[in-house]
Design a protein around this motif. Sequence first.
Motif, PDB file in Angstrom:
ATOM      1  N   ALA A 142       0.844  -1.195   0.000  1.00 47.55           N
ATOM      2  CA  ALA A 142       0.000   0.000   0.000  1.00 47.55           C
ATOM      3  C   ALA A 142       0.879   1.244   0.000  1.00 47.55           C
ATOM      4  CB  ALA A 142      -0.898   0.006   1.219  1.00 47.55           C
ATOM      5  N   ASN A 143       2.033   1.112   0.599  1.00 42.62           N
ATOM      6  CA  ASN A 143       2.923   2.255   0.673  1.00 42.62           C
ATOM      7  C   ASN A 143       4.146   1.990  -0.185  1.00 42.62           C
ATOM      8  OD1 ASN A 143       4.389   4.473   1.208  1.00 42.62           O
ATOM      9  ND2 ASN A 143       4.486   4.181   3.432  1.00 42.62           N
ATOM     10  N   ALA A 144       4.001   2.310  -1.487  1.00 49.42           N
ATOM     11  CA  ALA A 144       5.099   2.024  -2.422  1.00 49.42           C
ATOM     12  C   ALA A 144       6.106   3.164  -2.383  1.00 49.42           C
ATOM     13  CB  ALA A 144       4.520   1.852  -3.819  1.00 49.42           C
ATOM     14  N   ASN A 145       6.514   3.527  -1.167  1.00 47.66           N
ATOM     15  CA  ASN A 145       7.394   4.672  -1.004  1.00 47.66           C
ATOM     16  C   ASN A 145       8.712   4.468  -1.746  1.00 47.66           C
ATOM     17  OD1 ASN A 145       7.979   7.176  -0.177  1.00 47.66           O
ATOM     18  ND2 ASN A 145       8.511   6.623   1.935  1.00 47.66           N
ATOM     19  N   GLY A 146       9.026   5.384  -2.639  1.00 51.93           N
ATOM     20  CA  GLY A 146      10.297   5.314  -3.355  1.00 51.93           C
ATOM     21  C   GLY A 146      10.297   4.348  -4.514  1.00 51.93           C
ATOM     22  N   SER A 147       9.160   3.707  -4.782  1.00 56.51           N
ATOM     23  CA  SER A 147       9.187   2.692  -5.840  1.00 56.51           C
ATOM     24  C   SER A 147       8.692   3.225  -7.183  1.00 56.51           C
ATOM     25  CB  SER A 147       8.335   1.487  -5.436  1.00 56.51           C
ATOM     26  OG  SER A 147       6.978   1.784  -5.642  1.00 56.51           O
ATOM     27  N   VAL A 148       8.261   4.494  -7.216  1.00 58.06           N
ATOM     28  CA  VAL A 148       7.757   5.019  -8.480  1.00 58.06           C
ATOM     29  C   VAL A 148       8.920   5.479  -9.357  1.00 58.06           C
ATOM     30  CG1 VAL A 148       6.339   6.803  -9.559  1.00 58.06           C
ATOM     31  CG2 VAL A 148       5.549   5.688  -7.469  1.00 58.06           C
ATOM     32  N   HIS A 149       8.993   4.897 -10.506  1.00 57.46           N
ATOM     33  CA  HIS A 149      10.060   5.244 -11.443  1.00 57.46           C
ATOM     34  C   HIS A 149       9.861   6.679 -11.916  1.00 57.46           C
ATOM     35  CE1 HIS A 149      12.795   5.116 -14.807  1.00 57.46           C
ATOM     36  NE2 HIS A 149      13.156   3.868 -14.493  1.00 57.46           N
ATOM     37  N   ALA A 150      10.884   7.475 -11.829  1.00 58.96           N
ATOM     38  CA  ALA A 150      10.771   8.902 -12.143  1.00 58.96           C
ATOM     39  C   ALA A 150      10.375   9.144 -13.595  1.00 58.96           C
ATOM     40  CB  ALA A 150      12.085   9.610 -11.831  1.00 58.96           C
TER      41      ALA A 150
END
Length: 801
Positions: free
Chosen positions: A504-512
């Motif tokens: 639920a918390n994909a902190n830092g996992s979003v590809h820029a």
Amino acid sequence: MAGMKVFSLLAASSFLRYASAQDVIRNDTFFYGQSPPVYPSPEIEGLGDWGDAYAKAQAFVAQLTLEEKTNLTGGFANASSGCGGNIRGIPRLGFNGLCLQDAGQGVRATDFVNAYASGIHAGASWNKNLTFDRAYAMGGEFRAKGASIALGPPVVGPLGRIARGGRNWEGFSVDPYLSGILAAESVRGIQSRGVISCTKHFILNEQELNRIPTINAENETVEASSSNIDDRTMHELYMWPFADALHAGTASIMCSYERINNSYGCQNSKALNGLLKDELGYQGFVVSDWGAQESGVGSALAGLDMVMPSGLQFWGGNLTQAVRNGSVPEDRLTDMATRIMAAWYYTNQDAPDHPYPGIGLAPNLLLPHRIVDARDPSARPVILQGAIEGHVLVKNTNNTLPLRSPKLLSLYGYDAKSPDFNTPGPGFNPWSFGLQSHNVNSVICGFFGRGVCPPFAPIAQNGTFIVGGGSGANNPVYISAPYNAIQEQAIQDGTQLYWDFVNANANGSVHAESDACLVFINAAASEGVDRPSLRDDFSDALVTNIAAQCSNTIVTIHNAGIRLVDQWIENPNVTAVIFGHLPGQDSGRALVELLYGRTSPSGKLPYTVARNESDYGALLDPVGPVPPYTYFPQDDFREGVNIDYRAFDAAGIEPRFEFGFGLTYTTFEFANLASSVVSGASLSAYPTGPVIQGGNADLWDVIATVTASVTNTGNVAAAEVAQLYVGIPSAGQPVRQLRGFEKVLVHPNQTAHVEFELRRRDLSVWDVVAQQWRLELGAEYHVYVGSSSRDLPLVGNLTLA
Ligand SMILES: *[C@@H]1O[C@H](CO)[C@@H](O)[C@H](O)[C@H]1NC(C)=O
Ligand SMILES: *[C@@H]1O[C@H](CO)[C@@H](O)[C@H](O)[C@H]1NC(C)=O
Ligand SMILES: *[C@@H]1O[C@H](CO)[C@@H](O)[C@H](O)[C@H]1NC(C)=O
Ligand SMILES: *[C@@H]1O[C@H](CO)[C@@H](O)[C@H](O)[C@H]1NC(C)=O
Ligand SMILES: *[C@@H]1O[C@H](CO)[C@@H](O)[C@H](O)[C@H]1NC(C)=O
Ligand SMILES: *[C@@H]1O[C@H](CO)[C@@H](O)[C@H](O)[C@H]1NC(C)=O
Ligand SMILES: *[C@@H]1O[C@H](CO)[C@@H](O)[C@H](O)[C@H]1NC(C)=O
Ligand SMILES: *[C@@H]1O[C@H](CO)[C@@H](O)[C@H](O)[C@H]1NC(C)=O
Ligand SMILES: *[C@@H]1O[C@H](CO)[C@@H](O)[C@H](O)[C@H]1NC(C)=O
Ligand SMILES: *[C@@H]1O[C@H](CO)[C@@H](O)[C@H](O)[C@H]1NC(C)=O
Ligand SMILES: *[C@@H]1O[C@H](CO)[C@@H](O)[C@H](O)[C@H]1NC(C)=O
Ligand SMILES: *[C@@H]1O[C@H](CO)[C@@H](O)[C@H](O)[C@H]1NC(C)=O
């Protein structure tokens, strides 16, 4: 059957309960005498186009013994049949019996059948022809499988009065007009295939909480909730879509579990004898919901014609005996049998090529069984188009959709992938819910072993949600999940995919470099239990967490009813939002068509999305057994006709997304409003036509028309649903109510002309004194045309004179 034994005990214990709860009962002003007695039960007469069927049924029933007639009225357990309900055949007369099978979104509990879009999804399409095509295709599958009676579509009760209602997704819409038009299309579609369409649930089955008698924590019996309603609201709102289904010829009606004005739905003489069979001229038969019969002689006299799943608790030998000793007139039993056989003839099931009842259904799909592939290739485009058109786009900042050859897409959320299958074998396990609330209704739900309650009140399913749970669930041949379909597209486009379907918390996992972040969540529901909430923190946190890291976050919600979005809808990084409803097996394929702009969205909300739960007021939550009605829960329909958008309009509450709202990839302009009375239309205040099935025949006469034009002022082709709302000049009427809709495909720079036909009933109010529909002659009706219930650029008037 174990459930049935419990029921006998219940009868005894509830008697004791009545005795020890006298105070409470006496103080319950709604308990005694609220539902007026209406006897005797009207007999079938062969009204309208039922003449032939009636004559054949009479001739057939004349040859039956008393016991044979009784056996036609009661289900029996047949261990070698896969039917949800069985009626014995009468071999000496060449009648092979009846097979009743669920349900509204496709043939249930079998293999080699398709999973169609659910009722709410069809409602969101606002497409009459597509709804007919859906039912026509589905009806062919019921026929091929040997189902004599399809237990929906249509579902027009619940209508959706309670925002958290657990079965609202099975019906089309909270609006009786939209619901009625689509119900009629469904009945025609199903029955043109030689299958009886069962329209359900008659009536006021608006919540799951306490829908059946239960045992409370103190081991005391609590009767089912009573829906207490006034006569005008009954007619103008809840009976309305049933009347349309009847007018279209529905040959079977299912009575409901709960009580109406304190009398059980399947033994309520006012509802069944009075409203249905007398006023609405019903010629078919009334079948009980499974286990909804609460008395023997009482239900027979009140108008029940067939009991499911078993006749043996109250009828069977006891009904024969009741006829012999005069408690039930033999004419009543004969009428039950005649109505059942008339429905069978009315749908041409005596044709020699008609499949044997239940031929393609098996009690256990894992054991060797006859394979009947019921799918017709011609249904494939209907299933896909049906899945496409029920998606509603409600936000699309700066035309972020459609996607344009994205280089990198990031996918998130438990709803993106296929559901986990907890059980081996074919079919979809509707109970694989991932996010669950506490078992708030454990005692109420499933106590009688009816097998219709999930172990928990579902919040969301861990896996994409294509259909709700319970008897309305279906078995897809495959599930096209969003991830599968997007992956197919990515293969063609060379798009890089990133995903996280667990956290639920994909902190830092979003590809820029993500061109877009697609987040998939759902809002689940099931028969047997109302929804715990209209949103959940887990899913909202998921959206918010992704949006915090991704400035182009596109949210798709597979929602089995209203889903609130105010936790994040104004977040500028949430650029597009789609209410995806319950699309059936082609879910992912349909979504990809829309995301990539091969088809422009054309769905419209068939309900109101509020900003806050509290905006629904008393219609947010179901009513339980609260003092002083601890044993006889009372649900007073005090709001009258003001539910959903009627309530928001009356109270001046600004919704987040109004009823009828939905965006697309182009823009439309409405113009050229005109209204007129049809020349030669009979303008008597009250109808004068004969009663046919559905009511007075002339209630369906078109007496006025409204026309308008719709121009596509954008760059892509799209369909618009032109909507007509009418303000009826009469005390207590809603500010405006839907009375016409036409879906038209319009190419850029082109103009479509739409015509709305107003039937006598559409412009009438229910006159409780005259007990008739009344036109407001000479007064000025207001007419509004536009693209939603609150975007109505064209305003005019109409006077019937
Ligand atoms: C019922 O009503 C009577 C008076 O009408 C009152 O004394 C009594 O407390 C009430 N009982 C309940 C259970 O409300
Ligand atoms: C319910 O009660 C109201 C008020 O007494 C009455 O007008 C209405 O006809 C009743 N309806 C049914 C179905 O009992
Ligand atoms: C009627 O049903 C009963 C019990 O279900 C069965 O035993 C009996 O044989 C049936 N009678 C006829 C004539 O079909
Ligand atoms: C029970 O179902 C089987 C399979 O459909 C059928 O062959 C049989 O005739 C049914 N039994 C009765 C008594 O109708
Ligand atoms: C819908 O069906 C009607 C009746 O079959 C037909 O006349 C009409 O052209 C169809 N409309 C569309 C938009 O397909
Ligand atoms: C509940 O009540 C029934 C009938 O009155 C009784 O037979 C049973 O033992 C009771 N169960 C419990 C757990 O008290
Ligand atoms: C008649 O009703 C009694 C009491 O409910 C039940 O025990 C019995 O099985 C019924 N008999 C038949 C033949 O249905
Ligand atoms: C929409 O696009 C315009 C022009 O490119 C831009 O100025 C504006 O900030 C955008 N709005 C949002 C909410 O992204
Ligand atoms: C969904 O199921 C997966 C395993 O298939 C599990 O890892 C995940 O935690 C579940 N998600 C939720 C929200 O329950
Ligand atoms: C929007 O996304 C960007 C990253 O692309 C982030 O820096 C910003 O804080 C986000 N804004 C909100 C309101 O979440
Ligand atoms: C629509 O008409 C305008 C003006 O006549 C024209 O500039 C535009 O190209 C047309 N758009 C399309 C999609 O044909
Ligand atoms: C009603 O419509 C007529 C004709 O369109 C118009 O002249 C008149 O002003 C309208 N009346 C009102 C009260 O809007």
